[in-house]
Scaffold this active site. Structure first.
Site, short mmCIF file in Angstrom:
data_model
loop_
_atom_site.label_atom_id
_atom_site.label_comp_id
_atom_site.label_asym_id
_atom_site.label_seq_id
_atom_site.Cartn_x
_atom_site.Cartn_y
_atom_site.Cartn_z
N SER A 76 3.83 8.47 -0.31
CA SER A 76 4.37 7.62 -1.19
C SER A 76 5.11 8.61 -2.51
O SER A 76 5.75 9.35 -2.36
CB SER A 76 3.71 6.50 -1.53
OG SER A 76 4.59 5.35 -2.26
N ASP A 198 7.86 -1.26 6.53
CA ASP A 198 7.34 -1.05 5.32
C ASP A 198 8.09 -1.49 4.16
O ASP A 198 9.22 -1.25 3.87
CB ASP A 198 7.67 0.72 5.30
CG ASP A 198 6.90 1.26 3.96
OD1 ASP A 198 6.41 0.39 2.71
OD2 ASP A 198 6.64 2.54 4.00
N HIS A 226 2.67 0.60 4.10
CA HIS A 226 2.97 1.51 3.70
C HIS A 226 1.96 2.63 3.54
O HIS A 226 2.06 3.84 3.06
CB HIS A 226 3.42 1.18 2.14
CG HIS A 226 4.15 2.16 1.07
ND1 HIS A 226 5.20 2.95 1.56
CD2 HIS A 226 3.69 2.92 0.07
CE1 HIS A 226 5.47 3.96 0.65
NE2 HIS A 226 4.61 3.88 -0.07
#
Length: 246
Positions: A76, A198, A226
């Protein structure tokens, strides 16, 4: 091999992936300042008001431990942090594995980030007014996999272990950042790992990163949410091994 966690998480998020590489790499896990077992006194509101400050932390970590060149695995926001660090000190990085990266979360002309500016403003306002309530609501959304509620509960608990004051500032740093132009400065070979569904970083975003990152490969894994490091560790590990194999 250095593993870096995403927003609201800590190094425990890698427990289902990192051990798979311990036989072939020296594995290093760490917590960003404000997360997990980090030293909260190391947080600097000025330094950490941009992702560049977190990238500087990564460079300092690699220098302090005399690591490098490393395989940097960033999830991320840490994917962007790793890219910024690699642009700053390319000799420290052998390859990058970018899991669910996003250079900008807000939609723009000709660019889909996944959120409107109003949606991000609302998200940040809700977090400011009720961090714990926000955590309980957003964590299952980020995780996906509603048929596996324990995954969402684990992410909620991770959010609740993060220092709330630092988390609120880190959220603004994360969700309001725009690092699209920084992609061109990176020359480190990289793998972009994208989940097929996602809500935080849609497939279009992963493809954008791949298309604007020199010497990159793109891998779409059959995973939802995610956080494939928790929801689909086998798929993520397989993608990494195939990319890193000689």
């Amino acid at each position: 091999m250095v593993f870096a966690h995403g927003f609201g998480c800590d190094q425990s998020m890698w427990r289902l992936v990192a051990p798979a590489f311990e036989d072939t790499y020296r594995v290093v896990l760490f917590d960003h300042v404000g997360a997990g077992g980090s030293d909260l006194s190391a947080y600097d509101p000025d330094r950490h008001s941009s992702l560049d400050g977190y990238a500087a932390d990564v460079v300092e970590l690699l220098d302090e431990l005399a690591l490098g060149p490393v395989v940097f695995v960033g999830h991320s926001v840490s994917a962007m942090i790793g890219l910024l660090a690699a642009a700053r000190r390319p000799e420290l990085f052998d390859r990058l594995v970018l899991v669910g990266p996003s250079p900008r979360y807000i939609d723009d002309d000709g660019y889909r980030g996944g959120f409107s500016a109003d949606e991000i403003d609302e998200l940040l306002e809700t977090m400011d007014s009720n961090y714990l309530g926000w955590s309980e609501f957003i964590a299952p959304v980020i995780m996906g996999n509603p048929d596996r509620p324990k995954l969402g509960e684990e992410l909620t608990n991770a959010f609740c272990r993060t220092d709330p004051a630092i988390a609120k500032r880190f959220a603004r740093t994360t969700f309001l950042s725009d690092n699209r132009t920084d992609l061109a400065a990176v020359r480190t070979p990289s793998l972009v790992v994208q989940c097929r569904e996602d809500v935080i970083a849609p497939v279009e975003v992963g493809r954008y990163v791949h298309e604007h990152l020199a010497d990159s490969e793109f891998c779409l894994i059959d995973a939802v949410g995610h956080c494939p490091n928790l929801s689909a560790p086998e798929a993520l590990t397989t993608a990494m091994r195939e990319y890193l194999s000689p």
